[in-house]
Design an enzyme around this catalytic site. Structure first.
Site, PDB file in Angstrom:
ATOM      1  N   LYS A  69       0.813  -1.222   0.000  1.00  0.00           N
ATOM      2  CA  LYS A  69       0.000   0.000   0.000  1.00  0.00           C
ATOM      3  C   LYS A  69       0.850   1.278   0.000  1.00  0.00           C
ATOM      4  O   LYS A  69       0.488   2.271  -0.621  1.00  0.00           O
ATOM      5  CB  LYS A  69      -0.942   0.008   1.209  1.00  0.00           C
ATOM      6  CG  LYS A  69      -1.992  -1.090   1.149  1.00  0.00           C
ATOM      7  CD  LYS A  69      -2.949  -1.013   2.323  1.00  0.00           C
ATOM      8  CE  LYS A  69      -3.888  -2.202   2.362  1.00  0.00           C
ATOM      9  NZ  LYS A  69      -4.887  -2.110   3.418  1.00  0.00           N
ATOM     10  N   ASP A 120      -9.993   2.100   2.609  1.00  0.00           N
ATOM     11  CA  ASP A 120     -10.034   1.486   3.942  1.00  0.00           C
ATOM     12  C   ASP A 120     -10.807   2.349   4.956  1.00  0.00           C
ATOM     13  O   ASP A 120     -11.528   1.825   5.806  1.00  0.00           O
ATOM     14  CB  ASP A 120      -8.609   1.240   4.465  1.00  0.00           C
ATOM     15  CG  ASP A 120      -7.967  -0.002   3.849  1.00  0.00           C
ATOM     16  OD1 ASP A 120      -8.695  -0.863   3.324  1.00  0.00           O
ATOM     17  OD2 ASP A 120      -6.730  -0.097   3.888  1.00  0.00           O
TER      18      ASP A 120
END
Ligand code: NAP
Length: 319
Positions: A105, A141
């Protein structure tokens, strides 16, 4: 291939949907798929439930919209050192969208050509959408967490005091979401206290005046406000031998405890909170909603079949 391109034969689609094998960059070198390809990249990636979630959703969407008959979601094991070279290759091979999971990420953040403002604040991306010139990076997220809190606990971050456990990647995304949703105040606790000051300093631009306090997980303050939302973003609880990350006695009357961990579904932290009569929820809802938001970004559909994604994730996890 572009999403509006011709649909692949149904047999081809079924074959790909049922294909849950782990692919590698060697497979990418000889890649040929005549539909619209999506994929999750990680290392390791074998246990990801994202292919099951997304392919179940795409199959349902295809029943009412022929465009999605040609879409399929794959999994690739990509070592971190190979990611910068792999992303242009996925683009050249026509992939329409990518998910990134551990440990990609942050690495991918430096490789995108455009970035969503929230992902920029977090410093990490979990979703890439193809553009003509490269990849547009986003981070879903935080959205997943906020929806998980709403669905699992009936709680909203806006105006709530939040106690966040952890200072890793997931905690950072959660902290930005809490601050952007204008939580009342944010307490961040971590095992390694040295990581807290740099994190708070990086969060300053997102804080916009919201107070941020820090503490060592083994020495929590005794003056947390009543009705705080507790979010576990540590990995303590993944293994049966892990300690409970915080003594819940310190938290008084928490409004709810949300554990980002979903496997096992009831960590010792959640069991402990339940025993104290505190409402609890695990991270499955976050997983499902971050995936739903990614799928919306790729398909342009505001509504995607969330219940189907959840059922597929539960099946894949054996829950
Ligand atoms: P990470 O960057 O590796 O951070 C791990 C964090 O856990 C650090 O704060 C670390 O503290 C802490 N920690 C590890 N072992 C601990 C222990 N025994 N006691 C106390 N603290 C401990 O990992 P991450 O990417 O942030 O992920 C954290 C968790 O969130 C994982 O369990 C992951 O599965 C989960 N997650 C769930 C979702 C979802 O969709 N539900 C999404 C993302 C992440 P130190 O700094 O002291 O090492």
């Amino acid at each position: 291939m572009h999403p509006s391109g011709p649909a692949a034969p149904i047999e081809n689609r079924k074959l790909k949907i049922e294909n849950s094998s782990v692919l590698s960059l060697a497979d990418l070198a000889t890649w040929s798929f005549d539909g619209t390809a999506l994929a999750v990249l990680g290392h390791p990636i074998k246990h990801s439930v994202s292919p099951a979630m997304h392919n179940a959703a795409l199959a349902e969407m295809a029943a009412s919209d022929a465009r999605f008959r040609s879409w399929s979601y794959f999994r690739f094991d990509v070592p971190p050192e190979d990611l910068p070279g792999a992303l242009p290759l996925f683009h050249a091979k026509g992939f329409h969208g990518l998910n990134l999971t551990v440990p990609h990420k942050i690495i991918a953040f430096a490789e995108v050509s455009e970035i969503d403002p929230q992902a920029k604040l977090i410093g990490a991306v979990n979703t890439l959408r193809r553009t003509d010139s490269g990849w547009y990076g986003a981070n879903t997220d935080g959205y997943g967490l906020a929806e998980g809190l709403r669905e699992g606990l009936g709680l909203a971050l806006k105006g709530a005091p939040v106690v966040l456990l952890g200072a890793g990647g997931a905690a950072r995304g959660a902290a930005v979401e809490c601050l952007q949703q204008r939580c009342a105040a944010l307490w961040i606790g971590n095992r390694t206290v040295d990581k807290l000051a740099p994190l708070v300093s990086e969060l300053k631009s997102a804080a916009n005046g919201t107070p941020i306090h820090t503490f060592a997980l083994d020495r929590p303050p005794r003056d947390f406000p009543a009705r705080c939302i507790v979010i576990n973003a540590t990995s303590a609880g993944l293994r049966a031998t892990d300690p409970i990350p915080i003594d819940l006695a310190a938290l008084g009357t928490a409004a709810g405890v949300y554990d980002m961990i979903y496997n096992p579904p009831r960590t010792p932290l959640l069991q402990n909170a339940e025993a104290r009569g505190i409402p609890v929820a695990n991270g499955l809802s976050m997983l499902v909603y971050q995936g739903a938001k990614s799928l919306s970004l790729w398909t342009g559909c505001a509504q995607v079949p969330v219940a189907t994604m959840r059922a597929a994730a539960e099946r894949a996890l054996g829950l």
